[in-house]
Structures are given as structure tokens and as C-alpha cells.
Motif scaffolding. Structure first.
Motif: not given
Length: 112
Positions: A2-5, A18-19, A27-29, A34-36
Motif C-alpha cells: 500500500t502507498d503511504p499517505v 500525523a495521519f 493513502a487509500e484510507q 475524504g479530506a473533511d
């Protein structure tokens, strides 16, 4: 794999940490939330709200540079950011780590 944030445009290695603290490890999660919703979780995890960070995230999820946000779009993102921030402040649990009032805060630091 999986790709990192940080694989999302505008987000760097500090975003990964932070995430992750907010329970968002990939990144998928982040894209699925979504941004909000993701930014609300970031604030709930203890991150200090910052408007530029929010709109950089929004732009990144759209594949755009962070500074591409202007005019009415920026105004609308500011409205969304303020709403997310306001909701986070209202729902933040007070476990004793935060003073309940200005008077409590002043008492904690010894101002009488």
C-alpha cells in the motif's frame, strides 16, 4: 504493497506520522475518508488545525499543487475548515488535560 499517505501530492513524511496517529496509515484510507473526515480525525488526534494544511490536503487529493487554491474555491474551503475545526472543538473530550475555562487555565499556571 500500500502507498503511504506521503505518496499523495503536497503531503510529506511528517504527514505519514500525523495521519498514522489519527488511525490513517495509507493513502487509500485517506482517499476513502475524504479530506473533511480525515482532517477531522487529524484534529481529534491532537494535531493543531491549520488552514493551509487543510487546503493543501484537499488540493493534493485532487492531484493539484497546494497553491492552486484561489478565489471562491479558497473561500469555500475556509468555510469547510472552520466548520470542521468548530465541530472538533465542541466534541473534544475534556479528560482533565485541557482546562475547562479560562479561570482553570490561569489557576493551572499559577496566576491568581
Amino acid at each position: 504493497m500500500t502507498d503511504p499517505v506521503s505518496s499523495i501530492r503536497n503531503l510529506g513524511p511528517a504527514s505519514d506520522a500525523a495521519f498514522a496517529k489519527a488511525g490513517i496509515a495509507t493513502a487509500e484510507q485517506l482517499r476513502e475518508l475524504g479530506a473533511d473526515a480525515a482532517y477531522a480525525r487529524l484534529i481529534a488526534s491532537g494535531a493543531r488545525p491549520h488552514f493551509i494544511g487543510f487546503y493543501a490536503l484537499v488540493m493534493g487529493l485532487q492531484g493539484r499543487p497546494w497553491n492552486d487554491c484561489q478565489g471562491n474555491e479558497k473561500t469555500e474551503l475556509r468555510r469547510r475548515f472552520d466548520e470542521i475545526k468548530s465541530r472538533a472543538e465542541i466534541t473534544a473530550p475534556n479528560d482533565g488535560s485541557l482546562p475547562a475555562s479560562l479561570e482553570d487555565a490561569l489557576n493551572r499556571i499559577g496566576v491568581r
